[in-house]
Design an enzyme around this catalytic site. Structure first.
Site, PDB file in Angstrom:
ATOM      1  N   GLY A   1     -12.030  -9.199  -1.437  1.00 62.60           N
ATOM      2  CA  GLY A   1     -10.181  -9.265  -1.036  1.00 62.60           C
ATOM      3  C   GLY A   1     -10.175 -10.638  -1.240  1.00 62.60           C
ATOM      4  O   GLY A   1      -9.244 -10.644  -1.494  1.00 62.60           O
TER       5      GLY A   1
ATOM      6  N   ARG B   1       0.923  -1.457  -0.197  1.00 63.67           N
ATOM      7  CA  ARG B   1      -0.096   0.295   0.257  1.00 63.67           C
ATOM      8  C   ARG B   1       0.687   1.274   0.182  1.00 63.67           C
ATOM      9  O   ARG B   1       0.358   2.014  -0.677  1.00 63.67           O
ATOM     10  CB  ARG B   1      -1.325  -0.203   1.400  1.00 63.67           C
ATOM     11  CG  ARG B   1      -1.952  -1.098   0.928  1.00 63.67           C
ATOM     12  CD  ARG B   1      -3.078  -1.217   1.856  1.00 63.67           C
ATOM     13  NE  ARG B   1      -4.185  -2.052   1.734  1.00 63.67           N
ATOM     14  CZ  ARG B   1      -5.271  -2.279   2.417  1.00 63.67           C
ATOM     15  NH1 ARG B   1      -4.626  -2.323   4.326  1.00 63.67           N
ATOM     16  NH2 ARG B   1      -6.304  -2.955   1.782  1.00 63.67           N
TER      17      ARG B   1
ATOM     18  N   LYS C   1     -21.713 -15.945  -0.265  1.00 67.84           N
ATOM     19  CA  LYS C   1     -23.176 -16.598   0.185  1.00 67.84           C
ATOM     20  C   LYS C   1     -23.386 -15.034  -0.677  1.00 67.84           C
ATOM     21  O   LYS C   1     -23.125 -14.192  -1.446  1.00 67.84           O
ATOM     22  CB  LYS C   1     -22.979 -15.275   1.378  1.00 67.84           C
ATOM     23  CG  LYS C   1     -22.789 -16.055   2.529  1.00 67.84           C
ATOM     24  CD  LYS C   1     -22.637 -15.754   4.292  1.00 67.84           C
ATOM     25  CE  LYS C   1     -22.776 -16.669   5.297  1.00 67.84           C
ATOM     26  NZ  LYS C   1     -22.578 -15.916   5.969  1.00 67.84           N
TER      27      LYS C   1
HETATM   28  P1  ADP Z   1     -14.458 -12.197  -1.841  1.00 67.75           P
HETATM   29  O1  ADP Z   1     -13.843 -11.055  -0.507  1.00 67.75           O
HETATM   30  O2  ADP Z   1     -13.622 -11.939  -2.699  1.00 67.75           O
HETATM   31  O3  ADP Z   1     -15.394 -10.994  -2.285  1.00 67.75           O
HETATM   32  P2  ADP Z   1     -16.010 -14.193  -0.684  1.00 67.75           P
HETATM   33  O4  ADP Z   1     -15.502 -13.108   0.638  1.00 67.75           O
HETATM   34  O5  ADP Z   1     -17.226 -14.042  -0.910  1.00 67.75           O
HETATM   35  O6  ADP Z   1     -15.210 -13.435  -1.500  1.00 67.75           O
HETATM   36  O7  ADP Z   1     -15.954 -14.874  -0.952  1.00 67.75           O
HETATM   37  C1  ADP Z   1     -14.726 -16.271  -0.466  1.00 67.75           C
HETATM   38  C2  ADP Z   1     -14.827 -16.848   0.683  1.00 67.75           C
HETATM   39  O8  ADP Z   1     -15.906 -18.315  -0.228  1.00 67.75           O
HETATM   40  C3  ADP Z   1     -13.677 -18.680   0.165  1.00 67.75           C
HETATM   41  O9  ADP Z   1     -13.121 -17.691   1.558  1.00 67.75           O
HETATM   42  C4  ADP Z   1     -14.049 -19.679  -0.077  1.00 67.75           C
HETATM   43  O10 ADP Z   1     -13.502 -20.772   0.729  1.00 67.75           O
HETATM   44  C5  ADP Z   1     -15.475 -19.286  -0.383  1.00 67.75           C
HETATM   45  N1  ADP Z   1     -15.977 -19.926  -0.923  1.00 67.75           N
HETATM   46  C6  ADP Z   1     -16.156 -20.658  -2.151  1.00 67.75           C
HETATM   47  N2  ADP Z   1     -16.847 -22.064  -2.910  1.00 67.75           N
HETATM   48  C7  ADP Z   1     -17.403 -22.441  -1.805  1.00 67.75           C
HETATM   49  C8  ADP Z   1     -18.257 -23.429  -0.995  1.00 67.75           C
HETATM   50  N3  ADP Z   1     -18.825 -24.344  -2.777  1.00 67.75           N
HETATM   51  N4  ADP Z   1     -18.248 -23.645   0.149  1.00 67.75           N
HETATM   52  C9  ADP Z   1     -18.050 -23.080   0.891  1.00 67.75           C
HETATM   53  N5  ADP Z   1     -16.811 -21.391   0.729  1.00 67.75           N
HETATM   54  C10 ADP Z   1     -17.142 -21.812  -0.615  1.00 67.75           C
HETATM   55 MG    MG Z   2     -13.581 -12.547   1.406  1.00 66.25          MG
END
Ligand code: ADP
Ligand code: MG
Length: 392
Positions: free
Chosen positions: A350, A36, A197
């Site tokens: 993230g 950063r 989610k």
């Molecule tokens: P980002 O930070 O990129 O926005 P999210 O925080 O929404 O992404 O989601 C990331 C998490 O989703 C990861 O820790 C990953 O392990 C989890 N994840 C992905 N696929 C699955 C799945 N099939 N079942 C449970 N968790 C999942």
């Molecule tokens: Mg995340």
């Protein structure tokens, strides 16, 4: 969205108040990751080259409105000075007469770093008096802290009411790449949304469905969608209370003529763990007792084919539990497809950015967003207060 940027600001001989994101990881008083700090250097150096004197400010950690020495900017000032290759004076405080005197005493071209802006409750409350006190130090305000642009705090929004305000290069780039995705993306435009989610991604789905041609729904959130389509999902993640939302989203996409790619096959595990072997299920139906933990090879091929033809792609949220090596393939292969795509590619969020970095592909992506929450809110079509403050 057109911003005032530092390219248009005449800052020679002026005192420029610059908000950066120096919220870096620290261990035993040493900065352990200077990404950063490095990211802010182009803006800082540009302003210095143009003859400005700088008053730089950032938050660091969560001191909750108290002057807690644990959250002092001292170690960060040291690292910043090393990176910049010139002295950085650490202010004795954030606001007040003593800091005012330090600002007055600055010689042309010097750099003063204020103490942690979150030492004062007025920062997060966006208190006008606190914002005014900060603004009194500069003739011009420059914001380059995209990661906090979704917060209306005194140093990210409040000060803009009292000073001519400009975007630094980081914020300029974020808006240049992400803005068109919501307004007039180059087509075909493919949006790939995953993560755990539905509840945290439904707003971004509803925003991007307005401009995209194809939307991929992967990750843990996909199973709620599959279940409302009548498929068997075994023990996969499901959000019962979001089933209606998922159903109406699918109807909306259909009405708009947007094609939705949901998993047609899966990598499943018997339990949610690092050591569970991956079983390929060559069907959309997941057997009882199994957990869907990654998209299967046929789904990967569908997503890659869509990405290959795309003129623009945005990706937010991993396709599977990429932290477990057995279930990283979907996320890795989709990441590689983005890296190989000749169109404009944007990655935000993230964990998605962490995945891109883990696979060492960041330099093959047109734009890797520097904000987690901020980039999600941007893609949701929300007005980010810190950016609105810089609009023409
Ligand atoms: P980002 O930070 O990129 O926005 P999210 O925080 O929404 O992404 O989601 C990331 C998490 O989703 C990861 O820790 C990953 O392990 C989890 N994840 C992905 N696929 C699955 C799945 N099939 N079942 C449970 N968790 C999942
Ligand atoms: Mg995340």
């Amino acid at each position: 969205m057109i911003l005032n940027t530092i390219r248009e600001c005449d800052c020679a001989g002026k005192k420029v108040l610059v908000r950066v994101d120096f919220n870096v990881p620290l261990k035993d008083g040493v900065v352990t990751d200077d990404t950063r700090i490095k990211a802010a250097l182009p803006t800082v150096k540009y302003l210095l080259d143009k003859g400005a004197t700088l008053i730089v400010m950032s938050h660091f950690g969560r001191p909750k409105g108290q002057k807690n020495p644990e959250f002092s900017m001292a170690p960060i000032a040291k690292k910043f000075s090393e990176e910049l290759g010139k002295p950085v004076i650490l202010a004795s405080d954030v606001i007040g007469d003593e800091v005012g005197a330090q600002v007055k005493a600055l010689k042309a071209g010097e750099v003063l770093l204020l103490e942690n802006v979150r030492f004062y409750a007025g920062e997060e409350k966006n208190d006008p008096d606190f914002a005014k006190a900060l603004a009194s130090f500069g003739d011009i305000y420059v914001n380059d802290a995209f990661g906090t642009a979704h917060r209306a705090h005194a140093s990210t929004e409040g000060v803009s009411h009292y000073l001519p305000s400009y975007a630094g290069f980081l914020i300029e780039k974020e808006v240049k790449f992400m803005g068109p995705l919501l307004e007039n993306p180059e087509k075909p435009f493919v949006a790939i949304i995953g993560g755990s989610k539905v509840s945290s991604k439904i707003s971004v789905l509803e925003s991007l469905v307005k401009t995209c041609d194809t939307i991929v729904i992967g990750g843990g959130m996909a199973y709620t969608f599959l279940e409302v389509q009548g498929h068997k999902i075994g023990k996969s993640l499901v959000e019962e209370e979001y089933k209606d939302t998922a159903r109406s989203f699918l109807a909306k996409a259909k009405e708009k003529g947007v094609s939705v790619i949901l998993p047609v096959d899966h990598l499943c595990g018997a339990e949610f763990s690092d050591t569970t072997p991956a079983v390929t299920i060559d069907s959309v139906e997941i057997p009882d007792g199994m957990i869907g933990m990654d998209i299967g090879p046929k789904t990967v091929a569908l997503v890659c084919a869509a990405v290959e033809k795309a003129k623009s792609v945005v990706w937010n949220g991993p396709m599977g539990v990429f932290e477990f090596d057995n279930f990283a393939n979907g996320t890795l292969t989709v990441a590689k497809a983005l890296a190989a795509c000749s169109g404009t590619t944007v990655v935000g969020g993230g964990d998605s950015v962490a995945a891109i970095n883990k696979f060492d592909l960041a330099d093959k992506i047109s734009h890797v967003s520097t904000g987690g929450g901020a980039s999600l809110e941007f893609l949701e079509g929300k007005v980010l207060p810190g950016i609105k403050a810089l609009e023409k």
